[in-house]
Design a protein around this motif. Structure first.
Motif, PDB file in Angstrom:
ATOM      1  N   PRO A   1       0.833  -1.223   0.000  1.00  0.00           N
ATOM      2  CA  PRO A   1       0.000   0.000   0.000  1.00  0.00           C
ATOM      3  C   PRO A   1       0.858   1.261   0.000  1.00  0.00           C
ATOM      4  O   PRO A   1       1.923   1.299   0.617  1.00  0.00           O
ATOM      5  CB  PRO A   1      -0.805  -0.113   1.307  1.00  0.00           C
ATOM      6  CG  PRO A   1      -0.754  -1.556   1.674  1.00  0.00           C
ATOM      7  CD  PRO A   1       0.575  -2.062   1.183  1.00  0.00           C
ATOM      8  N   PHE A   2       0.369   2.286  -0.681  1.00  0.00           N
ATOM      9  CA  PHE A   2       1.089   3.550  -0.802  1.00  0.00           C
ATOM     10  C   PHE A   2       0.500   4.641   0.089  1.00  0.00           C
ATOM     11  O   PHE A   2       1.002   5.743   0.115  1.00  0.00           O
ATOM     12  CB  PHE A   2       1.058   4.040  -2.261  1.00  0.00           C
ATOM     13  CG  PHE A   2       2.222   3.584  -3.076  1.00  0.00           C
ATOM     14  CD1 PHE A   2       2.915   4.477  -3.869  1.00  0.00           C
ATOM     15  CD2 PHE A   2       2.637   2.266  -3.068  1.00  0.00           C
ATOM     16  CE1 PHE A   2       3.982   4.067  -4.645  1.00  0.00           C
ATOM     17  CE2 PHE A   2       3.693   1.845  -3.831  1.00  0.00           C
ATOM     18  CZ  PHE A   2       4.376   2.739  -4.618  1.00  0.00           C
ATOM     19  N   PHE A   3      -0.573   4.344   0.776  1.00  0.00           N
ATOM     20  CA  PHE A   3      -1.228   5.407   1.533  1.00  0.00           C
ATOM     21  C   PHE A   3      -1.829   4.848   2.809  1.00  0.00           C
ATOM     22  O   PHE A   3      -2.012   3.640   2.961  1.00  0.00           O
ATOM     23  CB  PHE A   3      -2.311   6.085   0.686  1.00  0.00           C
ATOM     24  CG  PHE A   3      -3.426   5.159   0.266  1.00  0.00           C
ATOM     25  CD1 PHE A   3      -4.599   5.104   0.976  1.00  0.00           C
ATOM     26  CD2 PHE A   3      -3.279   4.339  -0.842  1.00  0.00           C
ATOM     27  CE1 PHE A   3      -5.622   4.241   0.611  1.00  0.00           C
ATOM     28  CE2 PHE A   3      -4.299   3.470  -1.224  1.00  0.00           C
ATOM     29  CZ  PHE A   3      -5.469   3.424  -0.500  1.00  0.00           C
ATOM     30  N   ASN A   4      -2.134   5.759   3.732  1.00  0.00           N
ATOM     31  CA  ASN A   4      -2.711   5.380   5.013  1.00  0.00           C
ATOM     32  C   ASN A   4      -4.234   5.341   4.943  1.00  0.00           C
ATOM     33  O   ASN A   4      -4.847   6.140   4.243  1.00  0.00           O
ATOM     34  CB  ASN A   4      -2.298   6.390   6.096  1.00  0.00           C
ATOM     35  CG  ASN A   4      -0.803   6.545   6.201  1.00  0.00           C
ATOM     36  OD1 ASN A   4      -0.088   5.568   6.317  1.00  0.00           O
ATOM     37  ND2 ASN A   4      -0.332   7.787   6.150  1.00  0.00           N
ATOM     38  N   LYS A   5      -4.820   4.420   5.668  1.00  0.00           N
ATOM     39  CA  LYS A   5      -6.276   4.345   5.722  1.00  0.00           C
ATOM     40  C   LYS A   5      -6.855   5.408   6.650  1.00  0.00           C
ATOM     41  O   LYS A   5      -8.022   5.749   6.568  1.00  0.00           O
ATOM     42  CB  LYS A   5      -6.718   2.959   6.168  1.00  0.00           C
ATOM     43  CG  LYS A   5      -6.485   1.881   5.112  1.00  0.00           C
ATOM     44  CD  LYS A   5      -7.094   0.549   5.520  1.00  0.00           C
ATOM     45  CE  LYS A   5      -6.911  -0.484   4.413  1.00  0.00           C
ATOM     46  NZ  LYS A   5      -7.508  -1.799   4.786  1.00  0.00           N
ATOM     47  N   LYS A   6      -6.045   5.918   7.552  1.00  0.00           N
ATOM     48  CA  LYS A   6      -6.488   6.991   8.431  1.00  0.00           C
ATOM     49  C   LYS A   6      -5.351   8.005   8.577  1.00  0.00           C
ATOM     50  O   LYS A   6      -4.183   7.680   8.359  1.00  0.00           O
ATOM     51  CB  LYS A   6      -6.902   6.458   9.798  1.00  0.00           C
ATOM     52  CG  LYS A   6      -5.788   5.770  10.566  1.00  0.00           C
ATOM     53  CD  LYS A   6      -6.279   5.302  11.934  1.00  0.00           C
ATOM     54  CE  LYS A   6      -5.124   4.686  12.730  1.00  0.00           C
ATOM     55  NZ  LYS A   6      -5.558   4.276  14.083  1.00  0.00           N
ATOM     56  N   SER A   7      -5.711   9.224   8.958  1.00  0.00           N
ATOM     57  CA  SER A   7      -4.701  10.277   9.102  1.00  0.00           C
ATOM     58  C   SER A   7      -3.738   9.924  10.227  1.00  0.00           C
ATOM     59  O   SER A   7      -4.148   9.438  11.279  1.00  0.00           O
ATOM     60  CB  SER A   7      -5.371  11.613   9.413  1.00  0.00           C
ATOM     61  OG  SER A   7      -6.143  12.048   8.324  1.00  0.00           O
ATOM     62  N   PRO A   8      -2.446  10.169  10.007  1.00  0.00           N
ATOM     63  CA  PRO A   8      -1.474   9.868  11.064  1.00  0.00           C
ATOM     64  C   PRO A   8      -1.565  10.872  12.203  1.00  0.00           C
ATOM     65  O   PRO A   8      -1.978  12.016  12.004  1.00  0.00           O
ATOM     66  CB  PRO A   8      -0.134   9.996  10.335  1.00  0.00           C
ATOM     67  CG  PRO A   8      -0.399  11.003   9.253  1.00  0.00           C
ATOM     68  CD  PRO A   8      -1.822  10.755   8.809  1.00  0.00           C
ATOM     69  N   THR A   9      -1.197  10.440  13.375  1.00  0.00           N
ATOM     70  CA  THR A   9      -1.055  11.364  14.499  1.00  0.00           C
ATOM     71  C   THR A   9       0.292  12.069  14.357  1.00  0.00           C
ATOM     72  O   THR A   9       1.159  11.625  13.585  1.00  0.00           O
ATOM     73  CB  THR A   9      -1.099  10.614  15.833  1.00  0.00           C
ATOM     74  OG1 THR A   9       0.085   9.780  15.918  1.00  0.00           O
ATOM     75  CG2 THR A   9      -2.332   9.749  15.938  1.00  0.00           C
ATOM     76  N   PRO A  10       0.518  13.162  15.091  1.00  0.00           N
ATOM     77  CA  PRO A  10       1.834  13.800  15.049  1.00  0.00           C
ATOM     78  C   PRO A  10       2.969  12.845  15.438  1.00  0.00           C
ATOM     79  O   PRO A  10       4.074  12.944  14.909  1.00  0.00           O
ATOM     80  CB  PRO A  10       1.694  14.948  16.051  1.00  0.00           C
ATOM     81  CG  PRO A  10       0.242  15.286  16.033  1.00  0.00           C
ATOM     82  CD  PRO A  10      -0.458  13.960  15.867  1.00  0.00           C
ATOM     83  N   VAL A  11       2.689  11.915  16.361  1.00  0.00           N
ATOM     84  CA  VAL A  11       3.716  10.945  16.746  1.00  0.00           C
ATOM     85  C   VAL A  11       3.993   9.984  15.591  1.00  0.00           C
ATOM     86  O   VAL A  11       5.147   9.608  15.345  1.00  0.00           O
ATOM     87  CB  VAL A  11       3.293  10.164  18.013  1.00  0.00           C
ATOM     88  CG1 VAL A  11       4.324   9.093  18.353  1.00  0.00           C
ATOM     89  CG2 VAL A  11       3.127  11.118  19.195  1.00  0.00           C
ATOM     90  N   ASP A  12       2.937   9.595  14.864  1.00  0.00           N
ATOM     91  CA  ASP A  12       3.131   8.758  13.666  1.00  0.00           C
ATOM     92  C   ASP A  12       4.015   9.477  12.653  1.00  0.00           C
ATOM     93  O   ASP A  12       4.911   8.884  12.052  1.00  0.00           O
ATOM     94  CB  ASP A  12       1.778   8.440  13.009  1.00  0.00           C
ATOM     95  CG  ASP A  12       0.904   7.540  13.853  1.00  0.00           C
ATOM     96  OD1 ASP A  12       1.454   6.757  14.653  1.00  0.00           O
ATOM     97  OD2 ASP A  12      -0.334   7.633  13.720  1.00  0.00           O
TER      98      ASP A  12
END
Length: 861
Positions: free
Chosen positions: A191-202
């Motif tokens: 996969p090239f993208f996230n299913k949910k928005s990352p947190t700042p820590v991510d």
């Protein structure tokens, strides 16, 4: 070797090593049996041909795509059409990765350092000249480079894909077809993208991939080379490179960053660093098995392992403990074991010197308006409430400065503050503990965005004194950020006031009389256009340098540069090399963000090269220290007039009633918030109506780049040059251009922006009833700018002086042409009514195209 011959050689290498190999591997790639994309590889070349032919005929994207499906497929249902377009996107995204890897595999063959600008060459040429050598020694003593990684939302490759690119690049270098085939298959399924928005820590964790896998090695390798060069001429070693980090500390406009975020990121950076140290130590321990070092090895084994893996450990700054034991091992090896494997020890000592206990300094940033609110809240509480009048905020700046008293206090907070104020107070308190655990440099800078007056800095200092800090232990550097054209004009006056303030003056003395000042390229471009932004920053730097010199302050400019030229990017090292003696340039600091991180610092080789380019720029600028001809009265008058004309042209465009509607309707601007790559909102006013002033510069520039029009990177340049020609000043402009490397760099980067533009894609808009005249206005300025820049530079085509870069851009633009058409198709369809499910599919289709377009451009956002 003559420059022309070298250029021709690089072109040949690019054709043979990059273009030919890409075509070869791409043909293999198109035949791989990926999940659910059977026959897609066969249809994609036909789709690309349809796109090219349709654009030549000025057809609308929807017409081009519908005609392709009617001619080459049996699909006639919207779901089937959208599904195949998604599969095309998947392929093209991976074609971009393949091209990245092929190009990176030839990096060393395509990029050569100007040997005359290296420290080694400068030292060699100065060896027999004592005054010259003394000048070099002083320059080295003062020279520094700080690269600050930021989490702006254009770093689209997740860590898993970055790892594949690294392995694929290696396999291509070695021509290992079997491994290449396997990696391409892996790429197809990853996969090239996230299913949910990352947190700042991510975000911090994703960005730390570059710290762990690239910078940890590249910075140490460069420092080793510097140490070797300096040692050869009996000069003292100097740490030149520093790393900074914004994810987790930058809370300006990001409500998702809290004090807990900052603490988690500081802990994470420390743990990753110690895992790197422990990895190196295991190699060292495996080799150094001699008598006399057992105790030192045992101590290092224990502390490194615990600090790397023990989550419950009470941590503290142990960098001196590490260096003491490593130096004792080194001494034993030299005395008793003929220096065997001492290079391994030196390497680890060097890394501890570079990274300490923190890896990269975590900067804290907040908007001045939030900090003013925090100051107001604190003033309402005892014992501070007695020191300030109720109408303090309504006072003039002069009156405020007379009242600010810098009293140390412990405030009692009987009422709870709002979330942003509460976060400001808590992070101020926690910085002290971060410094205790990770060392002072782990977190020692507080950046004030939108800084408009001296009181913005002084009030923040008071907040520190009211929340756990004392005057004698205020180990914080306060960094004003000047962003807009007007702010840049006032910056010199603001700093003069600060330098004259007794308390601030004493604080600077405690900090070594050093001052960092941040300048924002992105917002200044959005505010004033490309030329005015660059000229305002140039003049601002000149005035700030003079003011700081008057007060005997060592100034470092921290340049908030984005990837594209419209946000301060492009060939950055050439900007630094072109500075005259009137601009402080020995302490270079700049942000590295978005796709620029992976494109310029994605591998150890490319990181070393680009870091060396910046260091060499500082060295060559410091050695020459020539007068900048742009400051001569006649030349400055010409640039002033050009900047004003450019600004007026850009301002008229910005104020056009169709400016925002055009972006909203024809670009994916409104959909950027649906891209799950960032914790930061697209605009500053949350869910309110879209206003240009609230729109983040990164979203602004990205939207224009998706349109393939790149307005912020050139608009107004053509008008400004044409006006000079009409005024009879053309010969003067040509003379200024020929004498000024700074102006040449501005022009070259402007050409880069234009090379990544293609108005033929939207040529159908010329007949549009609503936007036709507006599109024509944009196109006319593009053509005028192109005409005038070619006339000024003497080139036949844009970027003719950089043929390899030009060809790389053209190839990348060709690869992603179908993505641009698919995006326009989806946006065009969204103008009509659809059932919710189909609308969501079209939105998702448009959003997915953004990834590949930005990745291919490498510095588009």
């Amino acid at each position: 070797m003559p420059k022309l011959r070298l250029t021709t050689q690089r072109e040949a290498i690019f054709n043979n090593e990059v273009i030919s190999r890409f075509e070869l591997f791409n043909s293999l790639f198109l035949t791989l049996p990926f999940y659910k994309i059977k026959d897609t590889g066969t249809l994609l070349p036909l789709f690309f041909k349809s796109c090219e032919e349709g654009i030549k005929q000025h057809k609308k994207p929807a017409q081009i795509i519908e005609e392709f499906f009617a001619k080459y497929t049996s699909y006639d249902q919207p779901n089937d059409i959208i599904d195949l377009l998604f599969r095309f996107i998947q392929y093209i995204e991976r074609q971009v990765v393949l091209f990245d890897a092929v190009e990176d595999a030839s990096f060393n063959k395509l990029n050569t350092t100007d040997e005359q600008a290296t420290l080694s060459s400068v030292l060699k040429n100065s060896a027999d000249n004592k005054p010259a050598l003394a000048k070099v020694e002083k320059l080295i003593e003062e020279l520094s480079l700080r690269l600050v990684l930021t989490a702006h939302p254009t770093q689209f490759y997740p860590g898993s894909v970055l790892a594949i690119i690294t392995d694929l690049t290696k396999a291509i270098k070695e021509n290992d077809i079997t491994i290449i085939n396997s990696l391409l298959q892996q790429l197809g399924k990853t996969p090239f993208f996230n299913k949910k928005s990352p947190t700042p820590v991510d975000e911090a964790l994703n960005l730390a991939w570059f710290l762990e896998n690239v910078f940890y090695f590249a910075a140490a390798n460069i420092q080793e080379e510097l140490d070797r060069d300096l040692d050869e001429y009996n000069l003292e070693s100097k740490k030149i490179l520093e790393l900074g980090f914004w994810p987790g500390g930058d809370r300006d406009g990001n409500p998702n960053v809290h004090v807990e975020t900052t603490l988690a990121v500081s802990k994470m950076l420390r743990e990753i660093l110690f895992r790197c140290y422990y990895r190196d130590f295991r190699v060292l321990k495996r080799r150094i098995t001699f008598r006399g070092v057992e105790e030192n090895i045992s101590i290092l084994q224990d502390v490194l392992y615990k600090n790397a893996f023990d989550q419950n450990l009470e941590v503290e700054d142990i960098s001196e403990l590490l260096k003491t034991n490593l130096n004792e091992i080194k001494e034993t090896l030299l005395k008793e074991h003929e220096g065997l494997f001492v290079d391994l020890v030196n390497d680890l000592i060097r890394k501890v010197d570079l990274y300490g206990n923190y890896f990269a300094s975590l900067d804290i940033r907040q908007d001045s308006r939030i900090l003013r609110n925090a100051h107001e809240y604190c003033r309402q509480n005892k014992p501070i409430s007695s020191l300030y009048p109720v109408n303090y905020d309504e006072l003039s700046e002069k009156e405020k400065l007379a009242i600010i008293s810098f009293k140390e206090a412990t405030i009692v907070y009987p009422t709870k503050a709002d979330d942003l104020t509460n976060d400001t107070i808590n992070v101020i308190k926690e910085i002290k503990d971060i410094q205790k655990r990770n060392g002072e440099k782990a977190c020692h800078r507080f950046i004030i965005s939108n800084c408009q007056q001296a009181s913005d800095i002084l009030q923040l200092m008071e907040l520190f004194l009211w929340n756990g800090w004392s005057k004698d232990t205020l180990t914080i550097d306060f960094v004003p950020l000047f962003e807009t054209v007007n702010d840049l004009k006032e910056a010199g006056k603001i700093m003069d006031i600060l330098y004259n303030n007794p308390f601030y003056k004493a604080h600077l003395k405690n900090r070594g009389n050093k001052q960092d000042i941040m300048l924002g390229y992105s917002d200044s471009t959005k505010d004033g256009g490309y030329l005015m932004a660059n000229w305002s920053i140039f003049n601002g730097k000149t005035e700030l340098t003079a003011v700081s010199k008057k007060h005997n302050i060592q100034l470092a400019f921290f340049d908030g540069r984005g990837g594209p030229p419209a946000r301060g990017g492009g060939k950055t090292h050439r900007f630094y090399a072109s500075m005259g003696k009137e601009i402080a340039n020995k302490n270079m600091q700049l942000t590295v963000q978005g796709q620029t991180i992976s494109s310029q610092y994605g591998s150890i080789e490319s990181a070393e090269f680009n870091i060396e380019q910046l260091i060499n720029a500082g060295i060559s600028s410091g050695i020459k220290e020539l007068h900048n001809v742009l400051l001569d009265d006649d030349n400055k008058a010409i640039l002033d007039a050009m900047a004003d004309d450019s600004y007026q042209a850009f301002l008229e465009l910005r104020e056009h009633e169709l400016f925002v509607p055009y972006l909203e309707k024809l670009s994916p601007l409104k959909l950027l918030s649906k891209i799950n790559i960032s914790s930061r909102p697209v605009k500053r006013n949350g869910d309110g109506k879209l206003k240009l002033e609230d729109l983040r510069a990164i979203s602004f520039v990205t939207s224009w780049s998706q349109l393939k029009q790149n307005i912020p990177g050139y608009y107004g340049m053509g008008t400004s040059l044409k006006n000079q020609e009409k005024a009879g000043n053309w010969d003067k402009v040509v003379k200024v251009y020929s004498e000024s490397d700074y102006l040449k760099t501005i022009v070259d980067n402007c050409m880069m922006s234009m090379s990544k533009s293609d108005f033929s894609i939207t040529a159908y808009m010329a007949e549009d009833k609503e936007f036709g005249a507006f599109w024509q206005q944009l196109y006319n300025e593009f053509e005028l700018t192109k005409e005038m820049l070619l006339k000024l530079s003497g080139q036949e085509t844009l970027m003719a002086n950089y043929p390899v870069d030009k060809k790389s851009i053209a190839t990348r633009e060709k690869i992603i042409l179908p993505l641009v058409l698919i995006q326009h198709f989806a946006l065009e369809k969204l103008q009509h009514n659809h059932e919710e499910k189909e609308r969501q599919s079209l939105e998702k289709l448009a959003v997915r195209t953004v990834f590949g377009i930005v990745n291919a451009g490498r510095n588009l956002a």
